[in-house]
Design a protein around this motif. Structure first.
Motif, PDB file in Angstrom:
ATOM      1  N   ALA A   8       0.653  -1.055  -0.007  1.00  0.00           N
ATOM      2  CA  ALA A   8      -0.095  -0.049   0.145  1.00  0.00           C
ATOM      3  C   ALA A   8       0.758   1.312  -0.042  1.00  0.00           C
ATOM      4  N   ASP A   9       1.874   1.304   0.975  1.00  0.00           N
ATOM      5  CA  ASP A   9       2.682   2.360   0.841  1.00  0.00           C
ATOM      6  C   ASP A   9       3.307   2.682  -0.367  1.00  0.00           C
ATOM      7  N   ARG A  10       3.990   1.700  -0.789  1.00  0.00           N
ATOM      8  CA  ARG A  10       4.789   2.041  -2.219  1.00  0.00           C
ATOM      9  C   ARG A  10       4.033   2.537  -3.393  1.00  0.00           C
ATOM     10  N   PHE A  11       2.676   1.733  -3.375  1.00  0.00           N
ATOM     11  CA  PHE A  11       1.676   1.882  -4.360  1.00  0.00           C
ATOM     12  C   PHE A  11       1.350   3.274  -4.359  1.00  0.00           C
ATOM     13  N   ALA A  12       0.935   3.893  -3.054  1.00  0.00           N
ATOM     14  CA  ALA A  12       0.521   5.244  -2.975  1.00  0.00           C
ATOM     15  C   ALA A  12       1.610   6.120  -3.324  1.00  0.00           C
ATOM     16  N   ALA A  13       2.814   6.090  -3.015  1.00  0.00           N
ATOM     17  CA  ALA A  13       4.136   6.650  -3.545  1.00  0.00           C
ATOM     18  C   ALA A  13       4.323   6.820  -5.132  1.00  0.00           C
ATOM     19  N   LEU A  14       3.929   5.631  -5.516  1.00  0.00           N
ATOM     20  CA  LEU A  14       4.296   5.644  -7.045  1.00  0.00           C
ATOM     21  C   LEU A  14       3.122   6.438  -7.708  1.00  0.00           C
ATOM     22  N   VAL A  15       1.652   6.527  -7.097  1.00  0.00           N
ATOM     23  CA  VAL A  15       0.652   7.121  -7.672  1.00  0.00           C
ATOM     24  C   VAL A  15       1.046   8.457  -7.691  1.00  0.00           C
ATOM     25  N   GLU A  16       1.765   9.033  -6.403  1.00  0.00           N
ATOM     26  CA  GLU A  16       1.908  10.396  -6.374  1.00  0.00           C
ATOM     27  C   GLU A  16       3.013  10.877  -7.281  1.00  0.00           C
ATOM     28  N   GLY A  17       4.209   9.832  -7.048  1.00  0.00           N
ATOM     29  CA  GLY A  17       5.432  10.231  -7.739  1.00  0.00           C
ATOM     30  C   GLY A  17       5.162  10.530  -9.201  1.00  0.00           C
ATOM     31  N   LEU A  18       4.484   9.299  -9.927  1.00  0.00           N
ATOM     32  CA  LEU A  18       4.128   9.238 -11.402  1.00  0.00           C
ATOM     33  C   LEU A  18       2.804  10.128 -11.786  1.00  0.00           C
ATOM     34  N   ASP A  19       2.307  10.890 -10.703  1.00  0.00           N
ATOM     35  CA  ASP A  19       1.228  12.018 -11.123  1.00  0.00           C
ATOM     36  C   ASP A  19      -0.135  11.121 -11.633  1.00  0.00           C
ATOM     37  N   LEU A  20      -0.435   9.962 -11.096  1.00  0.00           N
ATOM     38  CA  LEU A  20      -1.483   9.125 -11.784  1.00  0.00           C
ATOM     39  C   LEU A  20      -2.927   9.365 -11.275  1.00  0.00           C
ATOM     40  N   ARG A  21      -2.985  10.345 -10.337  1.00  0.00           N
ATOM     41  CA  ARG A  21      -4.231  10.480  -9.605  1.00  0.00           C
ATOM     42  C   ARG A  21      -5.692  10.601 -10.803  1.00  0.00           C
ATOM     43  N   ASP A  22      -5.156  11.238 -11.697  1.00  0.00           N
ATOM     44  CA  ASP A  22      -6.504  11.645 -12.550  1.00  0.00           C
ATOM     45  C   ASP A  22      -6.483  10.331 -13.677  1.00  0.00           C
ATOM     46  N   ALA A  23      -5.942   9.165 -13.807  1.00  0.00           N
ATOM     47  CA  ALA A  23      -6.194   8.170 -14.716  1.00  0.00           C
ATOM     48  C   ALA A  23      -7.476   7.730 -14.692  1.00  0.00           C
ATOM     49  N   SER A  24      -7.933   7.503 -15.986  1.00  0.00           N
ATOM     50  CA  SER A  24      -9.230   7.021 -16.252  1.00  0.00           C
ATOM     51  C   SER A  24      -9.775   5.735 -15.413  1.00  0.00           C
ATOM     52  N   HIS A  25      -8.865   4.816 -15.765  1.00  0.00           N
ATOM     53  CA  HIS A  25      -9.010   3.403 -15.150  1.00  0.00           C
ATOM     54  C   HIS A  25      -8.129   2.880 -14.492  1.00  0.00           C
ATOM     55  N   TRP A  26      -8.247   1.789 -13.694  1.00  0.00           N
ATOM     56  CA  TRP A  26      -7.211   1.097 -12.838  1.00  0.00           C
ATOM     57  C   TRP A  26      -7.488  -0.409 -12.785  1.00  0.00           C
ATOM     58  N   TRP A  27      -6.394  -1.003 -13.249  1.00  0.00           N
ATOM     59  CA  TRP A  27      -6.733  -2.480 -13.602  1.00  0.00           C
ATOM     60  C   TRP A  27      -5.593  -3.180 -12.603  1.00  0.00           C
ATOM     61  N   LEU A  28      -6.248  -3.861 -11.479  1.00  0.00           N
ATOM     62  CA  LEU A  28      -5.377  -4.616 -10.551  1.00  0.00           C
ATOM     63  C   LEU A  28      -5.335  -6.239 -10.892  1.00  0.00           C
ATOM     64  N   CYS A  29      -4.323  -6.889 -11.007  1.00  0.00           N
ATOM     65  CA  CYS A  29      -4.187  -8.235 -11.027  1.00  0.00           C
ATOM     66  C   CYS A  29      -3.209  -9.066 -10.120  1.00  0.00           C
ATOM     67  N   GLY A  30      -3.310  -9.758  -9.578  1.00  0.00           N
ATOM     68  CA  GLY A  30      -2.222 -10.358  -8.693  1.00  0.00           C
ATOM     69  C   GLY A  30      -2.642 -10.896  -7.489  1.00  0.00           C
ATOM     70  N   PRO A  31      -1.817 -11.359  -6.407  1.00  0.00           N
ATOM     71  CA  PRO A  31      -2.181 -11.865  -5.166  1.00  0.00           C
ATOM     72  C   PRO A  31      -3.455 -11.018  -4.201  1.00  0.00           C
ATOM     73  N   ILE A  32      -4.172 -11.725  -3.561  1.00  0.00           N
ATOM     74  CA  ILE A  32      -5.294 -10.901  -3.206  1.00  0.00           C
ATOM     75  C   ILE A  32      -4.833  -9.540  -2.170  1.00  0.00           C
ATOM     76  N   GLY A  33      -3.603  -9.965  -1.489  1.00  0.00           N
ATOM     77  CA  GLY A  33      -2.753  -8.970  -0.640  1.00  0.00           C
ATOM     78  C   GLY A  33      -2.711  -7.674  -1.433  1.00  0.00           C
ATOM     79  N   MET A  34      -2.021  -7.608  -2.493  1.00  0.00           N
ATOM     80  CA  MET A  34      -1.637  -6.526  -3.442  1.00  0.00           C
ATOM     81  C   MET A  34      -2.890  -5.896  -3.852  1.00  0.00           C
ATOM     82  N   VAL A  35      -4.011  -6.752  -4.486  1.00  0.00           N
ATOM     83  CA  VAL A  35      -5.050  -6.157  -4.963  1.00  0.00           C
ATOM     84  C   VAL A  35      -5.716  -5.328  -3.910  1.00  0.00           C
TER      85      VAL A  35
END
Length: 363
Positions: free
Chosen positions: A203-230
């Motif tokens: 969660a922490d690293r994902f939040a940092a990537l969203v902020e660092g890569l300026d992804l807040r305004d993305a149209s759609h988010w697609w999540l695929c992987g283990p349940i913990g990461m998702v």
């Protein structure tokens, strides 16, 4: 009905066909990509949308074993799946270590609604770990090819560089669309030059990537992987106020969730029963089915042709619509909220609750 970003695929007759393996490509030590040769007569049945999966079947020691694997090819190309070996896995071990080009495999046509709408320009953010990148390749390459104003960002977590699947495929997409495709490789057991890319994709690293890569305004988010990461990613997106209809998930592993054992007794039910009507491939069958067993499990006694793969609420192969009556779905890792609102259920997880229930696999 699904969310605005998802189009429900046309329902096709869900039967298995013997397909020849056209080629097998080694991706890393424990993973391969398997391409299939589809004869012209089956081309329509195996036409897929990016993000969909194929179900494979083998009969071993009298057991009908099925596994669902995501398609990694772009829309319009021959179907190709990514497979990572699971220790002791019946299917994955055979495909990774023994299968060869020319071998034949029983394959069902594509299923799944983890699929974007390619008709409008959008910024798709793909978040994957391990083999969860497989459908992301299909989504990324198809979306970028469909519209010149579409952008794609891939956040991809792995342990080490040598465990990354589809390294060359990802590089090829970057070469084709250098201005519209960006990728961030996050490694948990190998230090990267950038601290942000070293560690688990939590969660922490994902939040940092969203902020660092300026992804807040993305149209759609697609999540695929283990349940913990998702689930970590979903919580972060919820906290950022991203509308639920713009977040889509698919799991390849739900190890932390309990699964009730599936039974296959042929004896007449002793407890409460429901009159359940099953429609599949235009044919309807009605039978008295016990309420303490799932619709799929009990209905297989009278309709052995019902589609299924994981039986764990993850793959979505057994998806059907309840058109009358009521069922209880104990868990769901495959359907979008709008699908559930429209009456769709995973029959491997659904128990009849009313005297009469009608379930349609053709809708």
């Amino acid at each position: 009905m699904t969310s605005p970003a998802t189009t429900v695929p046309v329902r096709r007759r869900r039967t298995f066909h013997r397909l020849r393996i056209a080629g097998i490509e080694r991706l890393c030590a424990d993973a391969v990509a398997v391409a299939f040769d589809v004869p012209p007569g089956l081309a329509e049945e195996f036409a897929f949308r990016p993000g969909q999966a194929l179900t494979l079947r083998r009969v071993e020691d009298g057991r009908d074993e099925r596994r669902s694997y995501s398609i990694c090819a772009p829309a319009g190309a021959p179907p190709r799946i990514g497979v990572r070996e699971v220790p002791g896995g019946l299917f994955s071990s055979w495909l990774v270590n023994q299968a060869r080009a020319g071998d034949e495999v029983e394959v069902m046509g594509p299923t799944g609604t983890f699929t974007p709408d390619l008709g409008e320009p959008a910024h798709h953010v793909l978040v994957a770990a391990g083999s969860g990148v497989t459908p992301m390749l299909s989504i990324a390459s198809s979306a970028l090819a469909a519209h010149p104003d579409t952008h794609v960002t891939l956040l991809y977590g792995n342990r080490r560089t040598d465990t990354v699947m589809f390294t060359e495929d990802i590089a090829d997409i970057k070469d084709l669309h250098p201005a519209r495709f960006q990728v961030a490789h996050v490694l948990s057991r190998e230090p990267r030059e950038a601290e942000l890319l070293s560690g688990r994709l939590d969660a922490d690293r994902f939040a940092a990537l969203v902020e660092g890569l300026d992804l807040r305004d993305a149209s759609h988010w697609w999540l695929c992987g283990p349940i913990g990461m998702v689930e970590d990613a979903r919580r972060v997106l919820d906290g950022l106020g991203v509308p639920a209809e713009r977040v889509h998930r698919e799991l390849f592993f739900a190890e932390d969730e309990p699964i009730a054992p599936l039974r296959h007794e042929d004896a007449a039910p002793e407890g409460p029963v429901s009159q359940v009507t099953i429609t599949l491939d235009g044919r309807s069958t009605t039978a008295a089915l016990p309420r303490d067993r799932t619709v799929l499990e009990s209905a297989q006694q009278v309709r052995p042709d019902l589609p299924f793969a994981c039986k764990g609420g993850v793959c979505g192969t057994c998806r059907a619509q309840v058109t009358s009556g009521k069922v209880h779905m104990r868990r769901n890792f495959a359907l979008e909220p709008a699908e559930v609102d429209a009456g769709y259920v995973l029959t491997c997880q659904s128990f009849a609750e009313t005297d009469d229930v009608t379930v349609n696999y053709d809708n």
